[in-house]
Design a protein around this motif. Structure first.
Motif, mmCIF file in Angstrom:
data_model
loop_
_atom_site.group_PDB
_atom_site.id
_atom_site.type_symbol
_atom_site.label_atom_id
_atom_site.label_comp_id
_atom_site.label_asym_id
_atom_site.label_seq_id
_atom_site.Cartn_x
_atom_site.Cartn_y
_atom_site.Cartn_z
ATOM 1 N N ASN A 83 0.825 -1.216 0.000
ATOM 2 C CA ASN A 83 0.000 0.000 0.000
ATOM 3 C C ASN A 83 0.855 1.261 0.000
ATOM 4 N N ALA A 84 1.962 1.230 0.723
ATOM 5 C CA ALA A 84 2.852 2.395 0.753
ATOM 6 C C ALA A 84 3.440 2.652 -0.636
ATOM 7 N N ILE A 85 3.841 1.595 -1.325
ATOM 8 C CA ILE A 85 4.395 1.750 -2.676
ATOM 9 C C ILE A 85 3.319 2.247 -3.630
ATOM 10 N N VAL A 86 2.111 1.684 -3.517
ATOM 11 C CA VAL A 86 0.988 2.141 -4.353
ATOM 12 C C VAL A 86 0.737 3.625 -4.119
ATOM 13 N N ASN A 87 0.821 4.056 -2.868
ATOM 14 C CA ASN A 87 0.596 5.468 -2.555
ATOM 15 C C ASN A 87 1.627 6.346 -3.244
ATOM 16 N N LEU A 88 2.886 5.940 -3.241
ATOM 17 C CA LEU A 88 3.929 6.709 -3.915
ATOM 18 C C LEU A 88 3.673 6.777 -5.421
ATOM 19 N N LEU A 89 3.275 5.650 -5.992
ATOM 20 C CA LEU A 89 2.986 5.616 -7.429
ATOM 21 C C LEU A 89 1.752 6.454 -7.769
ATOM 22 N N THR A 90 0.744 6.402 -6.913
ATOM 23 C CA THR A 90 -0.468 7.200 -7.128
ATOM 24 C C THR A 90 -0.136 8.681 -7.114
ATOM 25 N N ASN A 91 0.713 9.097 -6.182
ATOM 26 C CA ASN A 91 1.131 10.500 -6.147
ATOM 27 C C ASN A 91 1.877 10.884 -7.415
ATOM 28 N N ALA A 92 2.713 9.971 -7.909
ATOM 29 C CA ALA A 92 3.461 10.249 -9.138
ATOM 30 C C ALA A 92 2.500 10.465 -10.305
ATOM 31 N N VAL A 93 1.407 9.714 -10.328
ATOM 32 C CA VAL A 93 0.403 9.892 -11.381
ATOM 33 C C VAL A 93 -0.361 11.201 -11.164
ATOM 34 N N LYS A 94 -0.823 11.415 -9.936
ATOM 35 C CA LYS A 94 -1.656 12.595 -9.642
ATOM 36 C C LYS A 94 -0.941 13.910 -9.906
ATOM 37 N N TYR A 95 0.334 13.974 -9.601
ATOM 38 C CA TYR A 95 1.055 15.231 -9.693
ATOM 39 C C TYR A 95 1.886 15.370 -10.962
ATOM 40 N N SER A 96 1.587 14.545 -11.948
ATOM 41 C CA SER A 96 2.279 14.656 -13.231
ATOM 42 C C SER A 96 1.662 15.759 -14.073
ATOM 43 N N ASN A 97 2.513 16.414 -14.820
ATOM 44 C CA ASN A 97 2.032 17.402 -15.779
ATOM 45 C C ASN A 97 1.774 16.675 -17.087
ATOM 46 N N GLY A 98 0.507 16.534 -17.451
ATOM 47 C CA GLY A 98 0.189 15.803 -18.680
ATOM 48 C C GLY A 98 0.268 14.312 -18.462
ATOM 49 N N SER A 99 0.777 13.602 -19.442
ATOM 50 C CA SER A 99 0.899 12.147 -19.351
ATOM 51 C C SER A 99 2.036 11.776 -18.409
ATOM 52 N N PRO A 100 1.749 10.955 -17.393
ATOM 53 C CA PRO A 100 2.797 10.607 -16.430
ATOM 54 C C PRO A 100 3.892 9.733 -17.039
ATOM 55 N N VAL A 101 5.118 10.043 -16.681
ATOM 56 C CA VAL A 101 6.276 9.215 -17.020
ATOM 57 C C VAL A 101 6.904 8.848 -15.683
ATOM 58 N N ILE A 102 6.725 7.588 -15.299
ATOM 59 C CA ILE A 102 7.113 7.139 -13.962
ATOM 60 C C ILE A 102 8.091 5.978 -14.078
ATOM 61 N N ILE A 103 9.093 6.008 -13.214
ATOM 62 C CA ILE A 103 10.048 4.902 -13.136
ATOM 63 C C ILE A 103 10.029 4.380 -11.704
ATOM 64 N N LEU A 104 9.801 3.087 -11.578
ATOM 65 C CA LEU A 104 9.859 2.403 -10.289
ATOM 66 C C LEU A 104 11.079 1.493 -10.345
ATOM 67 N N ARG A 105 11.991 1.685 -9.400
ATOM 68 C CA ARG A 105 13.193 0.855 -9.432
ATOM 69 C C ARG A 105 13.567 0.411 -8.018
ATOM 70 N N THR A 106 14.213 -0.741 -7.987
ATOM 71 C CA THR A 106 14.840 -1.212 -6.756
ATOM 72 C C THR A 106 16.305 -1.510 -7.079
ATOM 73 N N PHE A 107 17.141 -1.330 -6.076
ATOM 74 C CA PHE A 107 18.565 -1.633 -6.233
ATOM 75 C C PHE A 107 19.178 -1.755 -4.853
ATOM 76 N N ASN A 108 20.393 -2.256 -4.807
ATOM 77 C CA ASN A 108 21.118 -2.375 -3.549
ATOM 78 C C ASN A 108 22.159 -1.279 -3.446
ATOM 79 N N ARG A 109 22.297 -0.730 -2.239
ATOM 80 C CA ARG A 109 23.310 0.286 -1.958
ATOM 81 C C ARG A 109 23.772 0.100 -0.514
ATOM 82 N N ASP A 110 25.065 -0.064 -0.343
ATOM 83 C CA ASP A 110 25.649 -0.201 0.999
ATOM 84 C C ASP A 110 24.923 -1.250 1.836
ATOM 85 N N GLN A 111 24.715 -2.429 1.304
ATOM 86 C CA GLN A 111 24.067 -3.552 1.980
ATOM 87 C C GLN A 111 22.614 -3.269 2.362
#
Length: 177
Positions: A83-111
């Protein structure tokens, strides 16, 4: 069927928002316990992204998914973390100017495992960034509020992330997302 599916998804989203609000109240009263289990953050992020496809498509946008974290196991409550991730993605859609361009990524950094949501939306002025995780705070837009919301979403996200011993940060520039 497409519209029926959209109605169903939106109904589920509304139900999640009500549940999130109730959970947030319980969290504040220390009357809440998460049901944590070992899960892959890539899986949770993928599930969240799948629930957003219709909304992104409706706005004629794109959602790119780059789940590159190799060590992605976390002790998490699947429902609340998703739900927290969905909320972040929903905000990215809601606050986009025009057609949303969203990137969702995961990666490792410092363990650690990192989840990042990037958009090309309206952005947040620096003077408001420290307040966006406060309950009921909404970035002022003058007398016009084109975007619906109560200012509780990011507060909920912060509560979930911190309950999972994580950190949440924002990096934003006005006009750049």
């Amino acid at each position: 069927q497409e519209y029926g599916g959209l109605i169903y998804k939106e109904n589920q989203k509304l139900q999640r928002q009500v549940e999130n609000l109730l959970d947030l109240a319980a969290i504040e009263w220390d009357e809440f316990s998460y049901r944590k289990e070992l899960v892959g953050l890539n899986e949770l992020a993928g599930d969240a992204a799948n629930s957003m496809y219709l909304l992104v498509e409706e706005k004629q946008g794109t959602l790119s998914i780059m789940l590159n974290a190799e060590a992605d196991n976390v002790l998490a409550d699947k429902i609340h973390m998703t739900n927290a991730i969905v909320n972040l993605l929903t905000n990215a859609v809601k606050y986009s100017n025009g057609s949303p361009v969203i990137i969702l990524r995961t990666f490792n950094r410092d363990q650690n495992v990192v989840l990042e949501v990037q958009d090309h939306g309206c952005g947040i002025p620096p003077k408001y960034q420290k307040f966006i995780f406060d309950k009921y705070f909404r970035v002022p837009t003058g007398d016009v509020h084109n975007i619906k919301g109560f200012g509780i979403g990011l507060s909920y996200v912060k509560s979930v992330v911190e309950a999972h011993r994580g950190k949440i940060m924002v990096n934003s520039e006005p006009g750049k997302g």
